[in-house]
Design a protein around this motif. Structure first.
Motif, mmCIF file in Angstrom:
data_model
loop_
_atom_site.group_PDB
_atom_site.id
_atom_site.type_symbol
_atom_site.label_atom_id
_atom_site.label_comp_id
_atom_site.label_asym_id
_atom_site.label_seq_id
_atom_site.Cartn_x
_atom_site.Cartn_y
_atom_site.Cartn_z
ATOM 1 N N UNK A 6 11.236 2.562 9.379
ATOM 2 C CA UNK A 6 10.113 2.373 10.296
ATOM 3 C C UNK A 6 9.997 0.884 10.613
ATOM 4 N N UNK A 7 9.844 0.565 11.912
ATOM 5 C CA UNK A 7 9.739 -0.837 12.331
ATOM 6 C C UNK A 7 8.307 -1.312 12.492
ATOM 7 N N UNK A 8 7.432 -0.407 12.927
ATOM 8 C CA UNK A 8 6.018 -0.743 13.147
ATOM 9 C C UNK A 8 5.144 0.374 12.615
ATOM 10 N N UNK A 9 4.032 -0.020 12.030
ATOM 11 C CA UNK A 9 3.050 0.937 11.523
ATOM 12 C C UNK A 9 1.700 0.574 12.122
ATOM 13 N N UNK A 10 1.044 1.573 12.698
ATOM 14 C CA UNK A 10 -0.303 1.401 13.238
ATOM 15 C C UNK A 10 -1.252 2.183 12.349
ATOM 16 N N UNK A 27 -0.033 -0.495 4.040
ATOM 17 C CA UNK A 27 0.406 -1.776 3.479
ATOM 18 C C UNK A 27 1.646 -1.574 2.620
ATOM 19 N N UNK A 28 1.588 -0.576 1.739
ATOM 20 C CA UNK A 28 2.720 -0.297 0.860
ATOM 21 C C UNK A 28 3.962 0.045 1.662
ATOM 22 N N UNK A 29 3.812 0.924 2.634
ATOM 23 C CA UNK A 29 4.959 1.354 3.441
ATOM 24 C C UNK A 29 5.515 0.205 4.280
ATOM 25 N N UNK A 30 4.638 -0.638 4.820
ATOM 26 C CA UNK A 30 5.094 -1.787 5.608
ATOM 27 C C UNK A 30 5.911 -2.746 4.746
ATOM 28 N N UNK A 31 5.474 -2.959 3.517
ATOM 29 C CA UNK A 31 6.229 -3.822 2.604
ATOM 30 C C UNK A 31 7.583 -3.211 2.282
ATOM 31 N N UNK A 33 9.413 -1.114 4.021
ATOM 32 C CA UNK A 33 10.307 -1.064 5.184
ATOM 33 C C UNK A 33 10.419 -2.395 5.911
ATOM 34 N N UNK A 34 9.738 -3.425 5.398
ATOM 35 C CA UNK A 34 9.682 -4.715 6.083
ATOM 36 C C UNK A 34 9.254 -4.501 7.532
ATOM 37 N N UNK A 35 8.210 -3.695 7.697
ATOM 38 C CA UNK A 35 7.725 -3.304 9.023
ATOM 39 C C UNK A 35 6.515 -4.145 9.423
ATOM 40 N N UNK A 36 6.324 -4.247 10.722
ATOM 41 C CA UNK A 36 5.138 -4.900 11.270
ATOM 42 C C UNK A 36 3.950 -3.962 11.079
ATOM 43 N N UNK A 37 2.849 -4.472 10.587
ATOM 44 C CA UNK A 37 1.647 -3.674 10.368
ATOM 45 C C UNK A 37 0.605 -4.057 11.416
ATOM 46 N N UNK A 38 0.185 -3.060 12.188
ATOM 47 C CA UNK A 38 -0.828 -3.261 13.221
ATOM 48 C C UNK A 38 -2.085 -2.530 12.766
#
Length: 61
Positions: A6-10, A27-31, A33-38
């Motif tokens: 996943x690249x971006x998480x909203x 937050x956990x998933x963004x970390x 996957x090194x994803x952008x968190x919106x």
């Protein structure tokens, strides 16, 4: 079969317990996957609900 990256998480947040759980997970998933968190936050007042704000006829009235 590998999990799709996943690249971006909203995530939508408010002051509810469910929103806090969703925020923690995002937050956990963004970390991971090194994803952008919106983060989106909707604040309702007693005068105008979010549903009224999305109704163009209500806003223009």
């Amino acid at each position: 079969m590998s999990e799709k990256k996943i690249n971006r998480i909203l995530v939508g947040v408010d002051d509810s317990a469910d929103a806090l759980l969703a925020f923690d997970y995002a937050i956990t998933r963004a970390k991971e996957d090194d994803a952008e968190l919106i983060i989106a936050s909707v604040l309702e007042s007693d005068e105008l609900s979010v549903f009224q704000a999305m109704d163009k006829d209500f806003i223009h009235g």
